[in-house]
Design a protein around this motif. Structure first.
Motif, PDB file in Angstrom:
ATOM      1  N   ALA A  40      18.837   8.599   5.081  1.00 25.26           N
ATOM      2  CA  ALA A  40      17.959   9.053   3.996  1.00 25.26           C
ATOM      3  C   ALA A  40      17.569   7.891   3.079  1.00 25.26           C
ATOM      4  N   ALA A  41      18.544   7.006   2.792  1.00 21.22           N
ATOM      5  CA  ALA A  41      18.264   5.876   1.887  1.00 21.22           C
ATOM      6  C   ALA A  41      17.262   4.912   2.524  1.00 21.22           C
ATOM      7  N   ARG A  42      17.483   4.603   3.814  1.00 20.02           N
ATOM      8  CA  ARG A  42      16.584   3.668   4.507  1.00 20.02           C
ATOM      9  C   ARG A  42      15.184   4.267   4.636  1.00 20.02           C
ATOM     10  N   LYS A  43      15.158   5.560   4.881  1.00 20.97           N
ATOM     11  CA  LYS A  43      13.869   6.259   5.010  1.00 20.97           C
ATOM     12  C   LYS A  43      13.123   6.184   3.677  1.00 20.97           C
ATOM     13  N   ALA A  44      13.842   6.354   2.581  1.00 20.80           N
ATOM     14  CA  ALA A  44      13.217   6.306   1.251  1.00 20.80           C
ATOM     15  C   ALA A  44      12.665   4.909   0.972  1.00 20.80           C
ATOM     16  N   GLU A  45      13.414   3.874   1.406  1.00 17.38           N
ATOM     17  CA  GLU A  45      12.953   2.488   1.234  1.00 17.38           C
ATOM     18  C   GLU A  45      11.630   2.270   1.964  1.00 17.38           C
ATOM     19  N   ILE A  46      11.588   2.778   3.200  1.00 18.51           N
ATOM     20  CA  ILE A  46      10.378   2.616   4.012  1.00 18.51           C
ATOM     21  C   ILE A  46       9.200   3.355   3.372  1.00 18.51           C
ATOM     22  N   ASP A  47       9.454   4.560   2.910  1.00 19.64           N
ATOM     23  CA  ASP A  47       8.388   5.331   2.253  1.00 19.64           C
ATOM     24  C   ASP A  47       7.841   4.563   1.051  1.00 19.64           C
ATOM     25  N   GLU A  48       8.770   3.963   0.298  1.00 19.72           N
ATOM     26  CA  GLU A  48       8.361   3.228  -0.904  1.00 19.72           C
ATOM     27  C   GLU A  48       7.529   1.997  -0.540  1.00 19.72           C
ATOM     28  N   LEU A  49       7.963   1.278   0.502  1.00 22.99           N
ATOM     29  CA  LEU A  49       7.210   0.103   0.953  1.00 22.99           C
ATOM     30  C   LEU A  49       5.824   0.489   1.451  1.00 22.99           C
ATOM     31  N   GLU A  50       5.746   1.626   2.140  1.00 19.51           N
ATOM     32  CA  GLU A  50       4.438   2.083   2.622  1.00 19.51           C
ATOM     33  C   GLU A  50       3.493   2.281   1.444  1.00 19.51           C
ATOM     34  N   LEU A  51       4.034   2.844   0.369  1.00 23.35           N
ATOM     35  CA  LEU A  51       3.214   3.038  -0.831  1.00 23.35           C
ATOM     36  C   LEU A  51       2.781   1.691  -1.421  1.00 23.35           C
ATOM     37  N   SER A  52       3.713   0.725  -1.452  1.00 28.33           N
ATOM     38  CA  SER A  52       3.370  -0.601  -1.996  1.00 28.33           C
ATOM     39  C   SER A  52       2.275  -1.260  -1.174  1.00 28.33           C
ATOM     40  N   VAL A  53       2.359  -1.133   0.157  1.00 25.98           N
ATOM     41  CA  VAL A  53       1.342  -1.712   1.036  1.00 25.98           C
ATOM     42  C   VAL A  53      -0.014  -1.085   0.714  1.00 25.98           C
ATOM     43  N   GLU A  54      -0.020   0.236   0.588  1.00 28.18           N
ATOM     44  CA  GLU A  54      -1.280   0.929   0.268  1.00 28.18           C
ATOM     45  C   GLU A  54      -1.826   0.474  -1.083  1.00 28.18           C
ATOM     46  N   ASP A  55      -0.923   0.343  -2.072  1.00 32.09           N
ATOM     47  CA  ASP A  55      -1.336  -0.092  -3.413  1.00 32.09           C
ATOM     48  C   ASP A  55      -1.986  -1.466  -3.351  1.00 32.09           C
ATOM     49  N   ALA A  56      -1.317  -2.399  -2.650  1.00 30.47           N
ATOM     50  CA  ALA A  56      -1.823  -3.773  -2.577  1.00 30.47           C
ATOM     51  C   ALA A  56      -3.191  -3.785  -1.900  1.00 30.47           C
TER      52      ALA A  56
END
Ligand SMILES: [Zn+2]
Length: 248
Positions: A40-56
């Motif tokens: 769950a923690a690793r999945k949350a990290e990935i979800d967060e990074l996906e959002l950062s990529v989209e933001d950038a």
């Protein structure tokens, strides 16, 4: 022990076993908990990074369209330069041109650093995704193992339901109702063991207490329960009191 009291004790054990089995059936099993949390923690990290990529990516598009807008303006000003007639107009136009050039430079710089951020985050994301594969694989294997264990637990749940029904059959209806009423108040058990207070070296009469709420139990109540198997409720918490039989 009075057969009814003994049956109530068995009933209580069966109900507690049932609860444990139902938790195993519907909750995350203990042996899976650690991996479940990691997953769950690793999945949350990935979800967060996906959002950062989209933001950038989005911010970069904004910066690039700011560059295009400023370039458009610059072109317009440069075309006007031949049409101005006064020195004052000329000076003002030159200033506009300088501003547009500065805007282009600033937005280009921003777009570049956003591109770097995008690439950096993207790289981090692929690395996380890559290392997540292993966790995911182990997690899926454990999920499958858990699924494999469920039928046996479900069968145990079924059996315990049967056993609880059979034990209730053996008891007077009024006693079952009384037991259920107490259990509504104390979901962890309607019974409480009587415990002899250990006071090493102390003199004087022995003291018994309700093991659930610690309230004192009178000696004659202990005798009644031991000798006649009387059904007595704790004066304080109202749980049904019982004395643990000494191992034979
Ligand atoms: Zn009590």
């Amino acid at each position: 022990m009075n057969p009814n009291l003994a049956t109530v004790v068995e009933l209580q054990q069966a109900i507690l076993h049932l609860r444990g089995a139902e938790q195993r059936l519907h909750g995350i099993p203990d042996w899976m908990r650690e991996l479940h949390d990691e997953h769950a923690a690793r999945k949350a990290e990935i979800d967060e990074l996906e959002l950062s990529v989209e933001d950038a990516a989005r911010e970069r598009r904004t910066a690039e369209s700011a560059v295009a807008d400023a370039q458009e303006k610059l072109k317009k000003y440069q075309q006007q330069i031949n049409k101005v007639s006064t020195q004052r107009e000329y000076g003002a136009l030159l200033q506009e041109i300088d501003t547009a050039k500065a805007q282009i430079a600033a937005s280009e710089e921003q777009a570049l650093s956003l591109l770097e951020r995008f690439e950096q985050t993207q790289k981090e994301l692929s690395e996380k995704r890559e290392s997540f594969k292993d966790v995911e694989e182990r997690y899926n294997a454990e999920l499958a193992r858990w699924e494999g264990e469920k039928p046996a637990v479900a069968e145990q749940v079924e059996q315990l339901h049967g056993r609880i029904a059979a034990l209730k059959e053996r008891l007077p209806k009024g006693l079952v109702a009384q037991y259920e009423r107490i259990r509504e108040r104390h979901p962890n058990g309607a019974l409480a063991r009587i415990r002899l207070l250990e006071r090493p070296g102390a003199r004087g009469p022995r003291e018994w207490h309700c093991s659930a709420c610690n309230y004192r139990v009178r000696p004659q109540v202990v005798v009644e329960i031991k000798n006649n198997g009387s059904l007595v409720q704790c004066d304080s918490c109202k749980r049904i009191l019982y004395v643990e039989e000494a191992p034979a």
